[in-house]
Scaffold this active site. Structure first.
Site, PDB file in Angstrom:
ATOM      1  CG  ASN A 387      -4.479   1.063   6.041  1.00 20.92           C
ATOM      2  OD1 ASN A 387      -4.498   2.191   5.574  1.00 20.92           O
ATOM      3  ND2 ASN A 387      -3.370   0.373   6.151  1.00 20.92           N
ATOM      4  CG  ASP A 388      -6.615  -0.752   1.969  1.00 26.88           C
ATOM      5  OD1 ASP A 388      -5.580  -0.095   2.182  1.00 26.88           O
ATOM      6  OD2 ASP A 388      -6.627  -1.959   1.724  1.00 26.88           O
ATOM      7  CB  VAL A 389     -12.544   1.653   4.151  1.00 21.57           C
ATOM      8  CG1 VAL A 389     -12.703   0.281   3.544  1.00 21.57           C
ATOM      9  CG2 VAL A 389     -12.317   1.563   5.645  1.00 21.57           C
ATOM     10  CB  SER A 428      -4.722  -3.330  -0.313  1.00 18.32           C
ATOM     11  OG  SER A 428      -4.470  -2.021   0.107  1.00 18.32           O
TER      12      SER A 428
END
Lengths: 460, 97
Positions: A387-389, A428
């Site tokens: 997700n965040d990456v 996050s």
């Protein structure tokens, strides 16, 4: 057989050389396994000559403890699932830290009961080995709790946290000074020091959120080396200093790589309690779901496919079906590779290990900087539990807490499939505008089942 | 003088460590970490001396406990690293290494 101190130290030089050689060989996939073996041989040599030295006179306790440790260590190493590797490494780190703490403590008895009064230098090194060892041990236990999800993975922050931490530090310095002034075995300052060291380890790790775990693991790794180093000073052993500082340096390098991959400073990771900082621009829009049948048709026509795995792949245990799908796509004539972000997963290199377990060749694994220029010419990117990456907000939204973090630019590809259990923000807690992009299709459901469905389509 | 001598070793080893590890590819980060972790179990040497030197009863027990933890670190660390590295293969073959 009683070896003289000269002979023992000479053997230590050979051990040190084997450690250095071993670490060097760990730097390349072809030689890594042999390198690890060299390093193990160095360790065995050091242990054997130490046992043969004339300073050791009784063996009962040693035999018992060695047997117990071997059984526990070997069983743990054998039985642990590859997906649980981060928490295993955390536990091994912790036991290394505990060992250093205990060596420092035992050295204290030898020093104080010895013939001459202990020098302040020796006392300081003993205190350091207890302090660093204690922080490593309790910090690793908390890291284990977070990684195995036995406790909340979110950052634990409370008002006045910094003040409490400062007081702990002051307490540690104060009790150390008091102890050095009057070093006795019954000194209450010693117990204060011991307790505060363990508390400090807990306090250092609880404010760190799950997505930042790769940094913590590397940092604790570094600490376990430094603890060994301090113990080496305390007992005047060269090999402990050499081996400990090699490990300390390697841990620091990994920590640095992880921090860079998140575009954050170490201080920011350690103290900020990530996610509570700024409110990102709310992302609005409509997601476009897709079903496995349609996804199959697009994949079948694709000439190039890139998989981007994240922690979700580990959770769903999907690495084997992903490899299978990759092979089917290759048979179908597509070029297949796996793009791996440095902080994907819960420890450095987590995804690489999982894919290696599933028999994906390491030559197919591509690092972020190499894949990004190729993505505009990639037909399909399949994001599995990451997700965040892959969050374009890191590039576009200055208000996003992850703004500035280098990401895999999957949105530059022609089509993006995002495999996701349901809508909701990632680890996050940051919204991901990728889900609303024109070229994104959401394949909802368990990652393993979704991929299995695609595999079945290819086979039929 | 001993302190100076040991610090000298420390300084050189740290530089060596940085040189050795700065170019490890991301693929190997986990095995590198667990392999380095096993090396940090070198504390076992100090633990052995503490447990076996018969200096005082307390030191023997502390040393014994320390041997236990350090051996877990050493044995577990090397074995798990070997297990991981055995999986890193060059070509996507069926199963033979």
């Amino acid at each position: 057989m009683n070896l003289s101190a000269e002979l023992v130290n000479f053997a230590y030089i050979i051990s040190a050389a084997l450690f250095i050689l071993g670490l060097k060989m760990l730097g390349h996939p072809d030689s890594a396994r042999r390198g690890n073996l060299y390093s193990a041989v160095g360790m065995a040599l050091a242990i054997i000559v130490t046992l043969l030295a004339d300073s050791i006179v009784s063996f009962e306790v040693i035999a018992l403890a060695t047997l117990g440790g071997t059984v526990v260590g070997a069983l743990a190493a054998r039985l642990v699932a590859m997906t649980s590797m981060p928490e295993m490494v955390a536990l091994f780190n912790g036991s290394g830290g505990a060992a250093s703490l205990l060596v420092g403590w035992a050295a204290l008895y030898d020093e104080i009961l010895g013939t001459s009064a202990p020098s302040t230098f020796i006392l300081i090194t003993i205190i350091l080995s207890i302090l660093i060892g204690g922080v490593t041990a309790s910090g690793s236990l908390i890291a284990y709790g977070k990684l195995s999800e036995r406790m909340t993975t979110a950052a634990i922050v409370f008002a006045g946290q910094r003040i409490v931490n400062s007081l702990i530090l002051v307490g540690i310095v104060g009790s150390s000074v008091m102890f050095c002034l009057e070093p006795t075995l019954g000194s209450q300052w010693f117990w204060v020091l011991l307790a505060l060291s363990l508390v400090l380890g807990v306090m250092a790790v609880i404010p760190i959120g799950g997505a930042d775990m790769p940094v913590v693991i590397s940092l604790l790794n570094s600490y376990s080396g430094l603890a060994a180093c301090a113990a080496g000073f305390a007992i005047g052993n060269n090999l402990l200093i050499v081996a400990g500082s090699l490990v300390g340096a390697s841990g620091i390098i990994l920590t640095n790589i992880m921090c860079k991959a998140m575009n954050r400073s170490l201080a920011n990771v350690l103290f900020s309690g990530f996610g509570a900082a700024k409110a990102a621009t709310k992302v609005e829009g409509e997601v476009k779901p897709i079903v496995a049948d349609d996804a199959f048709l697009i994949l079948e026509a694709a000439q190039s496919v890139t998989f981007v795995p994240g922690y979700g792949m580990a959770v769903a245990q999907a690495q084997h079906v992903v490899r299978e799908l990759g092979e089917l796509l290759e048979k179908n004539g597509a070029e297949v590779n796996f793009a791996i972000h440095p902080v994907a997963g819960r420890m450095p290199g987590h995804m690489n290990v999982l894919l290696a377990e599933a028999n994906v060749s390491y030559e197919q694994l591509v690092e972020m900087d190499d894949i990004n220029p190729r993505l505009p010419n990639t037909d399909v990117v399949v994001v599995i539990g990451a997700n965040d990456v892959v969050n374009p907000a890191a590039r576009e939204d200055e208000n996003s807490p992850i703004y500035g973090m280098p990401i895999i630019n999957v949105d530059h590809a022609r089509t993006v499939f995002v495999l996701k259990r349901s809508m909701g923000s990632g680890f996050s807690g940051v919204d991901n505008p990728l889900f609303f992009k024109e070229n994104t299709r959401m394949l909802f459901g368990d990652a393993k089942q979704s991929i299995s469905a695609l595999v079945a389509e290819f086979k039929s | 003088m001993e302190a100076v001598f040991l610090s000298f070793i420390l300084m050189l080893s740290i530089f060596l460590g940085f040189e050795l590890i700065s170019k490890v590819p991301a693929t190997l980060h986990t095995p590198l970490m667990s392999g380095a972790n096993a090396i940090s179990g070198i504390t076992v040497l100090g633990a052995l001396v503490a447990a076996g030197a018969n200096n005082s009863e307390m030191a023997t027990w502390l040393g014994g406990a320390s041997v236990f933890f350090a051996v877990i670190n050493v044995v577990g660390g090397y074995m798990v690293t070997d297990r991981m590295l055995a999986m890193f293969r060059k070509k996507p073959t069926g199963g033979a290494a």
